[in-house]
Structure formats: C-alpha cells, structure tokens
Design a protein around this motif. Structure first.
Motif, short mmCIF file in Angstrom:
data_model
loop_
_atom_site.label_atom_id
_atom_site.label_comp_id
_atom_site.label_asym_id
_atom_site.label_seq_id
_atom_site.Cartn_x
_atom_site.Cartn_y
_atom_site.Cartn_z
N LEU A 55 4.76 6.92 -29.23
CA LEU A 55 5.49 6.09 -28.27
C LEU A 55 5.97 4.82 -28.98
CD1 LEU A 55 6.18 5.96 -25.22
CD2 LEU A 55 4.03 4.74 -24.90
N ASN A 56 7.28 4.60 -28.99
CA ASN A 56 7.86 3.41 -29.63
C ASN A 56 8.21 2.31 -28.64
OD1 ASN A 56 7.69 4.66 -32.09
ND2 ASN A 56 9.84 5.21 -32.19
N ALA A 57 8.52 2.69 -27.40
CA ALA A 57 8.88 1.70 -26.39
C ALA A 57 8.58 2.26 -25.01
CB ALA A 57 10.36 1.34 -26.49
N PHE A 58 8.26 1.36 -24.09
CA PHE A 58 7.97 1.71 -22.71
C PHE A 58 8.46 0.55 -21.87
CE2 PHE A 58 5.65 3.93 -19.46
CZ PHE A 58 5.21 2.95 -18.58
N ASP A 59 9.43 0.81 -21.01
CA ASP A 59 10.04 -0.24 -20.22
C ASP A 59 10.31 0.29 -18.83
OD1 ASP A 59 11.15 -2.88 -19.97
OD2 ASP A 59 13.15 -2.01 -20.12
N MET A 60 10.00 -0.50 -17.83
CA MET A 60 10.30 -0.07 -16.46
C MET A 60 10.85 -1.22 -15.65
SD MET A 60 6.76 0.27 -14.39
CE MET A 60 5.41 -0.18 -15.44
N LEU A 61 11.60 -0.83 -14.65
CA LEU A 61 12.16 -1.77 -13.70
C LEU A 61 12.00 -1.15 -12.32
CD1 LEU A 61 13.88 -4.34 -13.04
CD2 LEU A 61 15.89 -2.86 -13.31
N VAL A 62 11.32 -1.85 -11.43
CA VAL A 62 11.16 -1.40 -10.05
C VAL A 62 12.06 -2.29 -9.20
CG1 VAL A 62 9.58 -1.07 -8.12
CG2 VAL A 62 8.80 -0.63 -10.45
N THR A 63 13.08 -1.69 -8.60
CA THR A 63 13.99 -2.44 -7.74
C THR A 63 13.59 -2.20 -6.29
OG1 THR A 63 15.58 -0.64 -7.50
CG2 THR A 63 15.85 -2.09 -9.41
N GLY A 64 14.43 -2.62 -5.39
CA GLY A 64 14.15 -2.43 -3.97
C GLY A 64 14.10 -0.99 -3.54
N ASP A 65 14.68 -0.09 -4.35
CA ASP A 65 14.69 1.31 -3.91
C ASP A 65 14.53 2.33 -5.03
OD1 ASP A 65 17.14 0.96 -5.14
OD2 ASP A 65 18.32 1.74 -3.50
N ALA A 66 14.23 1.89 -6.25
CA ALA A 66 14.17 2.86 -7.34
C ALA A 66 13.26 2.39 -8.48
CB ALA A 66 15.57 3.13 -7.90
N LEU A 67 12.80 3.38 -9.24
CA LEU A 67 12.09 3.14 -10.49
C LEU A 67 13.01 3.57 -11.62
CD1 LEU A 67 9.59 2.73 -12.40
CD2 LEU A 67 9.02 5.13 -11.89
N ALA B 89 3.14 8.62 -0.38
CA ALA B 89 2.31 9.20 -1.44
C ALA B 89 3.07 10.24 -2.26
CB ALA B 89 1.05 9.81 -0.84
N GLN B 90 3.94 11.00 -1.64
CA GLN B 90 4.70 12.03 -2.35
C GLN B 90 5.68 11.40 -3.36
OE1 GLN B 90 6.97 14.66 0.17
NE2 GLN B 90 7.03 16.23 -1.40
N VAL B 91 6.35 10.34 -2.95
CA VAL B 91 7.29 9.65 -3.84
C VAL B 91 6.53 9.01 -5.00
CG1 VAL B 91 8.91 7.72 -3.98
CG2 VAL B 91 9.01 9.29 -2.04
N LEU B 92 5.43 8.35 -4.69
CA LEU B 92 4.62 7.74 -5.74
C LEU B 92 4.09 8.81 -6.69
CD1 LEU B 92 3.28 5.28 -7.03
CD2 LEU B 92 1.34 5.65 -5.47
N GLY B 93 3.66 9.93 -6.14
CA GLY B 93 3.17 11.04 -6.98
C GLY B 93 4.24 11.54 -7.93
N LEU C 224 12.75 5.52 -4.75
CA LEU C 224 11.44 5.23 -4.15
C LEU C 224 11.49 5.15 -2.64
CD1 LEU C 224 10.18 2.54 -6.68
CD2 LEU C 224 9.56 4.97 -6.57
N THR C 225 12.67 5.18 -2.07
CA THR C 225 12.76 5.11 -0.61
C THR C 225 13.62 6.24 -0.11
OG1 THR C 225 14.63 3.60 -0.74
CG2 THR C 225 12.45 2.64 -0.50
N ASP D 159 0.82 -1.21 0.00
CA ASP D 159 0.00 0.00 0.00
C ASP D 159 0.85 1.26 0.00
OD1 ASP D 159 -2.39 -1.39 0.04
OD2 ASP D 159 -2.44 -1.46 2.23
N VAL D 160 0.35 2.26 -0.73
CA VAL D 160 0.98 3.58 -0.67
C VAL D 160 0.85 4.06 0.77
CG1 VAL D 160 0.82 5.95 -1.53
CG2 VAL D 160 0.40 4.03 -3.06
#
Length: 143
Positions: free
Chosen positions: A73-85, A49-53, A142-143, A41-42
């Motif tokens: 848009l030609n590509a969209f890729d994301m990686l969520v690690t333990g502390d970053a997007l 909430a501020q970081v998610l925003g 993210l943290t 949960d956020v």
C-alpha cells in the motif's frame, strides 16, 4: 464557507498524513470512524448497516489487493461527503486488477472474487496509472 459566502458541503477527510493502514482491518476501522463521525450511529436514517457494510467490504478488498497483489500500500485517502465515500488506494504494481474467468474457478483456482465485488458495489471506479504503480479510486453512495 468560501470567500463569496457560498456554502460548501461538509466533508470529513483522512489522507496519507495520518499514516497508512497496515492491514485491511485497520483501513476498515478508519473508514467506519469517518462515516460514523459524519452520520452518527449506524442504522441512522442517512446510513444504514447495509450501506456501511458495502463501504467496509470495498475498503477491505482494495487494501487487501494492494497488500497481496500490488507490492504494498503506497497511499490511502478518503473523503466522506454528505452523501458519498470517495476512497483512493495506491499500490506499487502497474498490473491492472482482473476478474477470474469462471472456467478457472471450475479448475480449482482460488480467489478472483474481489474485483467484481468492488465494481459491483461502487457507483464509480477509476484506475489511474502512476509512475511506480497505480491508484484506484471508488465512489460509494452513503444515502
């Protein structure tokens, strides 16, 4: 785990194999789902909430710019690690993003706030030229 039993950070990844978002709202939803699936949960201790925003705002700006100014848009890729997007967005334009001169805003020009916003909220921004456009990759803690 790798073959040598060295622990690797857990990550959630969404790539172009999931299909491209068709709107900025779709992209934001995908990013929010990945972050909340990783952290819960956020307003949890790890992601507030501020970081998610900030992550969602940067996502929206990058995708909107690709659609409006980048030829799509030609590509969209994301990686969520333990502390970053880590988020990469590619479009069909070789033109680099620009900030609007404040004097132009005084003359009634609309827009030009997105790129400075992206650069201000992301810890790292990289633009990579591609044969038929460019890729913009950002890092948001993210943290």
């Amino acid at each position: 785990m790798t073959d040598d039993n060295t622990a690797q950070p857990e990550a959630s990844r969404l790539g172009t194999d999931e299909g491209l978002p068709t709107t900025a709202a779709d992209a934001r939803t995908r990013v929010q789902e990945q972050i909340t699936s990783k952290f819960g949960d956020v307003n949890a201790k790890e992601v507030d909430a501020q970081v998610l925003g900030a992550a969602l705002l940067v996502t929206s700006e990058l995708v909107t710019n690709a659609i409006r100014h980048g030829g799509g848009l030609n590509a969209f890729d994301m990686l969520v690690t333990g502390d970053a997007l880590f988020l990469s967005v590619a479009d069909a334009s070789t033109r680099l993003p620009v900030s609007v001169d404040p004097a132009d805003r005084d003359r009634g020009r609309v827009g030009g706030f997105g790129w400075p916003l992206i650069c201000g909220l992301a810890r790292h921004v990289a633009i990579t030229p591609q044969p038929h456009g460019k890729q913009i990759t950002i890092l948001i803690p993210l943290t």
